[in-house]
Every structure is written in C-alpha cells, then in structure tokens.
Scaffold this active site. Structure first.
Site, PDB file in Angstrom:
ATOM      1  N   HIS A  12       0.811  -1.227   0.000  1.00  0.00           N
ATOM      2  CA  HIS A  12       0.000   0.000   0.000  1.00  0.00           C
ATOM      3  C   HIS A  12       0.844   1.277   0.000  1.00  0.00           C
ATOM      4  CE1 HIS A  12       0.038  -0.333   4.688  1.00  0.00           C
ATOM      5  NE2 HIS A  12       1.028   0.435   4.294  1.00  0.00           N
ATOM      6  N   HIS A  59      -2.567   4.254   9.782  1.00  0.00           N
ATOM      7  CA  HIS A  59      -1.230   4.715  10.180  1.00  0.00           C
ATOM      8  C   HIS A  59      -1.357   5.947  11.078  1.00  0.00           C
ATOM      9  CE1 HIS A  59      -0.633   2.393   6.466  1.00  0.00           C
ATOM     10  NE2 HIS A  59       0.615   2.213   6.821  1.00  0.00           N
ATOM     11  N   HIS A 193       9.846  -3.916   4.602  1.00  0.00           N
ATOM     12  CA  HIS A 193      10.298  -2.526   4.638  1.00  0.00           C
ATOM     13  C   HIS A 193      10.477  -2.080   6.082  1.00  0.00           C
ATOM     14  CE1 HIS A 193       5.863  -2.032   4.798  1.00  0.00           C
ATOM     15  NE2 HIS A 193       5.925  -0.721   4.950  1.00  0.00           N
ATOM     16  N   GLU A 240       3.317  -5.620   8.776  1.00  0.00           N
ATOM     17  CA  GLU A 240       2.030  -5.398   8.082  1.00  0.00           C
ATOM     18  C   GLU A 240       1.553  -6.686   7.397  1.00  0.00           C
ATOM     19  OE1 GLU A 240       2.324  -0.601   7.032  1.00  0.00           O
ATOM     20  OE2 GLU A 240       2.773  -2.037   5.453  1.00  0.00           O
TER      21      GLU A 240
END
Ligand code: DHB
Ligand code: FE
Length: 284
Positions: A12, A59, A193, A240
């Site tokens: 995303h 977030h 990441h 995630e």
C-alpha cells in the site's frame, strides 16, 4: 448466501498513490511497478465483486495512541479519504455496506473475536492505495467496501496465527449472510520494509518471495511464524504482512475446500522504501 470468490493481496506504499494522483505513472521509476497491476485492473473489471472486505492498517490517522483497537470493523455508510498531511487524496469517497458489516461483527464477535465497531472513520493510504492499484482512477469506486483495520503500528500487535483464525471466522460470517453477494477479501500492506532506525531501507526480497510461496501453498504453517521473525527478516513495517493471513484464512481450502487458483503474482523492488508484492487468488 454470500460467497467469497477471491482474495487479493497488495502493498500500500503511499508514494504509489502520489504517483497516480500527480500523473507520474509513466515515469521510468514507476513503469515496471504499474505494469505489474495492468493484469489486475483488467481482472477487476472481469471479476466485479458486489462488496470488498478490505483488511488494512491505519497509520495513526483515524486512531492514535489514545485508542488502539487491535481489530476494527467499519460499519458506517461512508468513509472519507483522510488528510495525511498533504491534503486528502483526490479519490472517491468509500461507500460502506453497514448491513453486511454489522452481520459480520455479530457473527465474528459471537465466534470469540473481539472487534471494535467503528461508526465514523476516515481511511488513509492503507486502504485507498490498494483501491487505486486495483481499480485505477474511476469517478466512484466500483462497489461498497467494508474497511477492516488491524493494529500493526503500536505494540502489542496480533499474531499471524490469530489473524489466520480470524480470517476463517470472517469466512463463516460472510457465508452466513442471507443475500447472494459476491465478496472479495483483500489483505494489504507489506512486504519487507523498515522506515525508521539504523536499519531504515531494509528490503529482503528472498524472504518476501518465500512468504508468497508459503502463503499460497501452506498458509496454516506460515501462520505459526512469530511476530519477531517478521520484524527481524522483513523490517519493522514488514509486520504489516500478518494482515495477508486474514484474507488467506478466508479462502475455501482452509475450510476443507479446493485449493485456490493463482490468477496473478507480482513482485517488484523497490517502491519508495518498500518491496511490493501482489497476488490474486480465486476460489475455484
Ligand atoms: C512507506 C511504506 C508504508 O507501508 C507506509 O505506510 C508509509 C511509507 C514507504 O515505503 O515509503
Ligand atoms: Fe504502511
């Protein structure tokens, strides 16, 4: 009864949303990334769902350190794209499905999963970027969307195992809804990441591809992986990926049905700081 026809998995990365909104998709940096989603946009047109159950993470946009729901289901009639600091993305508002969302809340909570019910919420890049990647830039999103937010930002985060079991409960909930709806479940976020600290920029493509292999072939085994392995191997934001196990747990084979068909698989490094992974699995 409603049916889950397919699951979709995608990263995303917010910079992808910015590239779309600012007309940069044909720049050399972005061309290979968007090429990987050409199939997907066509596939969406040919496999139009009635509702998307979209598992994503907020977030610190709708939620903050004041309230940290582990699992939150959006039961509102609509959800506005959030202002994440640069103004809201110029994308359509998200139309919900309050009746199906309420049914899922009732069923899943009675099936022993504690959900937070959210009747008012803005949705950030975690939800809007996957919609843009799969649907392009329409005037309105092609169908109602039920946002399902998972806390993978503030510790403690849910385990992969619990996410996988929750996906199974969501499947039971959807398949007990008395209307002939074609429902897709999407698992979003990831892949490897890390945005902060000395390891910022970490990407582990070999681990990511192994995750995709295992998600397809043996998600039950994959679900046993402890959260620390995600963080160590895939970076702090690699966690995630537990959300993908919710979507995978809702597929037919997990409940004893046939294996899904892999309609599409794509992997690309990098987009911003992130390895981008994408899968489409169809129930057969
Ligand atoms: C990036 C990736 C994310 O998942 C996110 O939420 C924010 C930024 C990035 O790679 O830049
Ligand atoms: Fe993220």
């Amino acid at each position: 009864m409603a049916r889950i026809t397919a699951s979709v998995y995608t990263s995303h990365v917010p910079a992808i949303g910015a590239a779309i909104d600012l007309g940069k998709t044909t720049e050399p940096y972005w061309v290979p990334l968007f090429k990987g989603y050409e199939f997907s946009k066509q596939w969406m047109k040919e496999h139009q769902p009635d509702v998307i159950f979209l598992v994503y993470n907020d977030h610190a946009t709708a939620f903050s350190l004041e309230i940290i729901p582990t699992f939150a289901i959006g039961t509102a009639a609509e959800f506005m794209p959030a202002d994440e600091g640069y103004g809201a993305r110029p994308v359509p508002k998200v139309i919900g499905h309050p009746d199906l969302a309420s049914h899922i809340a009732q069923s899943v909570i009675q099936d022993d999963f504690d959900l937070t019910i959210v009747n008012k919420m803005d949705v950030d890049h975690g939800l809007t970027v996957p919609l843009s990647l799969m649907c392009g830039q329409p005037q309105a999103w092609p169908c109602p969307v039920i946002p399902f937010a998972v806390n993978v930002v503030q510790y403690p985060v849910p385990s992969g195992r619990r996410c996988f079991m929750l996906g199974q409960a969501i499947r039971r909930a959807i398949e007990s809804y008395d209307a002939p709806l074609n429902v897709q479940i999407w698992g979003t976020g990831g892949m490897s990441h890390q945005l902060q600290g000395p390891r910022a920029g970490l990407i582990n493509a070999a681990w990511d591809n192994r995750f995709l292999d295992r998600l397809i072939a043996d998600p039950e085994d994959l679900s046993k992986m402890p959260h620390i392995d995600y963080v160590r191997e895939a970076g702090s934001e690699g966690i995630e990926l537990v959300m993908w196990l919710i979507a995978r747990g809702a597929m037919a084979d997990v409940a004893g049905g046939p294996k899904p068909k892999v309609a599409h698989r794509f992997f690309h490094v990098p987009a911003s700081n992130t390895a981008v992974g994408h899968l489409i699995l169809e129930n057969t």
